[in-house]
Scaffold this motif. Sequence first.
Motif, PDB file in Angstrom:
ATOM      1  N   GLU A   1     -16.456  78.410 -24.369  1.00 55.83           N
ATOM      2  CA  GLU A   1     -17.695  78.791 -25.038  1.00 55.83           C
ATOM      3  C   GLU A   1     -17.609  78.473 -26.526  1.00 55.83           C
ATOM      4  O   GLU A   1     -16.619  78.778 -27.181  1.00 55.83           O
ATOM      5  CB  GLU A   1     -17.973  80.282 -24.854  1.00 55.83           C
ATOM      6  CG  GLU A   1     -19.234  80.725 -25.563  1.00 55.83           C
ATOM      7  CD  GLU A   1     -19.791  82.039 -25.056  1.00 55.83           C
ATOM      8  OE1 GLU A   1     -20.983  82.283 -25.283  1.00 55.83           O
ATOM      9  OE2 GLU A   1     -19.036  82.808 -24.431  1.00 55.83           O
TER      10      GLU A   1
ATOM     11  N   ARG B   1     -21.974  84.442 -17.521  1.00 51.93           N
ATOM     12  CA  ARG B   1     -22.083  84.537 -18.979  1.00 51.93           C
ATOM     13  C   ARG B   1     -23.535  84.407 -19.423  1.00 51.93           C
ATOM     14  O   ARG B   1     -23.992  85.168 -20.291  1.00 51.93           O
ATOM     15  CB  ARG B   1     -21.224  83.450 -19.634  1.00 51.93           C
ATOM     16  CG  ARG B   1     -21.146  83.559 -21.157  1.00 51.93           C
ATOM     17  CD  ARG B   1     -20.564  84.873 -21.585  1.00 51.93           C
ATOM     18  NE  ARG B   1     -20.261  84.915 -23.003  1.00 51.93           N
ATOM     19  CZ  ARG B   1     -20.382  86.001 -23.754  1.00 51.93           C
ATOM     20  NH1 ARG B   1     -20.804  87.130 -23.203  1.00 51.93           N
ATOM     21  NH2 ARG B   1     -20.076  85.972 -25.027  1.00 51.93           N
TER      22      ARG B   1
ATOM     23  N   LYS C   1     -11.250  82.432 -17.733  1.00 55.50           N
ATOM     24  CA  LYS C   1     -12.637  82.005 -17.555  1.00 55.50           C
ATOM     25  C   LYS C   1     -12.678  80.569 -17.021  1.00 55.50           C
ATOM     26  O   LYS C   1     -11.770  79.772 -17.269  1.00 55.50           O
ATOM     27  CB  LYS C   1     -13.408  82.055 -18.882  1.00 55.50           C
ATOM     28  CG  LYS C   1     -13.288  83.349 -19.640  1.00 55.50           C
ATOM     29  CD  LYS C   1     -14.135  83.336 -20.906  1.00 55.50           C
ATOM     30  CE  LYS C   1     -13.837  82.183 -21.836  1.00 55.50           C
ATOM     31  NZ  LYS C   1     -12.422  82.168 -22.310  1.00 55.50           N
TER      32      LYS C   1
ATOM     33  N   THR D   1     -14.771  89.034 -20.990  1.00 55.12           N
ATOM     34  CA  THR D   1     -16.161  88.660 -20.764  1.00 55.12           C
ATOM     35  C   THR D   1     -16.311  88.079 -19.363  1.00 55.12           C
ATOM     36  O   THR D   1     -15.401  88.174 -18.534  1.00 55.12           O
ATOM     37  CB  THR D   1     -16.629  87.660 -21.845  1.00 55.12           C
ATOM     38  OG1 THR D   1     -18.025  87.406 -21.672  1.00 55.12           O
ATOM     39  CG2 THR D   1     -15.858  86.350 -21.779  1.00 55.12           C
TER      40      THR D   1
END
Length: 357
Positions: A42, A116, A38, A109
């Motif tokens: 997060e 996101r 990513k 994800t």
Amino acid sequence: MASSNGTKKVVIVGGGVAGSVLAKSLQDEAEVYVIDPKEYFEITWATLRCMVEPSFAERSVINHTEYAPKAHLITSTATRISETEVTTANGKAIPYDYVVIATGHDDRTALTKSERIGHYKNDQEKIKKANSILVVGGGPTGVELAAEITVDFPGKKVTLVHKGPRLLEFLGEKASNKALTWLKKKNVEVLLGESVTNLDSNSEGGVYKTTGEKSVTADCHFLCIGKPLASSWLKETILKDCLDNKGRLMVDANLRVKGHTNIFAIGDITDINEMKQGYLAQMHSGVVAKNITSLASGKEKLEAYKGGPEMAIVSLGRKEAVAQISGMAMSGWIPGKIKSGDMFVSKTRKTLGLNSK
């Protein structure tokens, strides 16, 4: 392998809770490489709030370049570790002096921040459109999501199904009972000792069947069960014999992977016998940052990880929470005041050297 100017090369595999703090801490001391699929870090304990309030993710989803601008970001996954380099799925081979494994759990994800946030907008829209919602899983994720929905959307019918005998099984029974009592007062139906048998065929909602032959009618569902550790790739590397029977890396007191002097592990992937909590993963990062700095400067004495207080707080909406601190359980607005308003986002941003607002 030190760089041409003598600076040590540190490769951090994983840009989550532990890896992000370590990268921020070492970027002025070493040539840091962060390998992460990513482009962002997060704040995981804020994810359930983002599902009901997507704008919250503007502060809790943070591009790696914001907090570690001096680090080299490799947007990929690691596939191999040898004695001298880390290889990635996109074909890069990165030589190292020190490696830190911080891959945590396998969480497939979105790759970018905008994607996101788009996912969160879709989740919120899904909740808004539904009159009835099924939450599968009674761990901290499932309990927090059920609470977030019932507080922000009090008109929705929420059912929580959990296969275990009680909620929040990583905590004591008193904390579990307090969470159950709170949910029931908010008219959340809780089914314990049950599993849903037809999730795949009800992706768009309908009638869900449980192992206890109960029927739950819901317009949609959210799966909130534990994710596997992201360690399977290590089975084909020099660390294959350093994994325990649960897939965790065995570490010594200094958080070095057992049998290796320049490879460390931090966060959930370690075999340390403690609650797997974000604040403890950040403590791991602090210890390893000091130890790599010491080793790079030729010092032999390293810092041992001593652990932290046994503490967990599970939010129950925006103002209340259930907490277990040193074995004592409490619920209501006092633990809620600690976490539930801001979800520790300001504190985490400050830890990363960013504007807390």
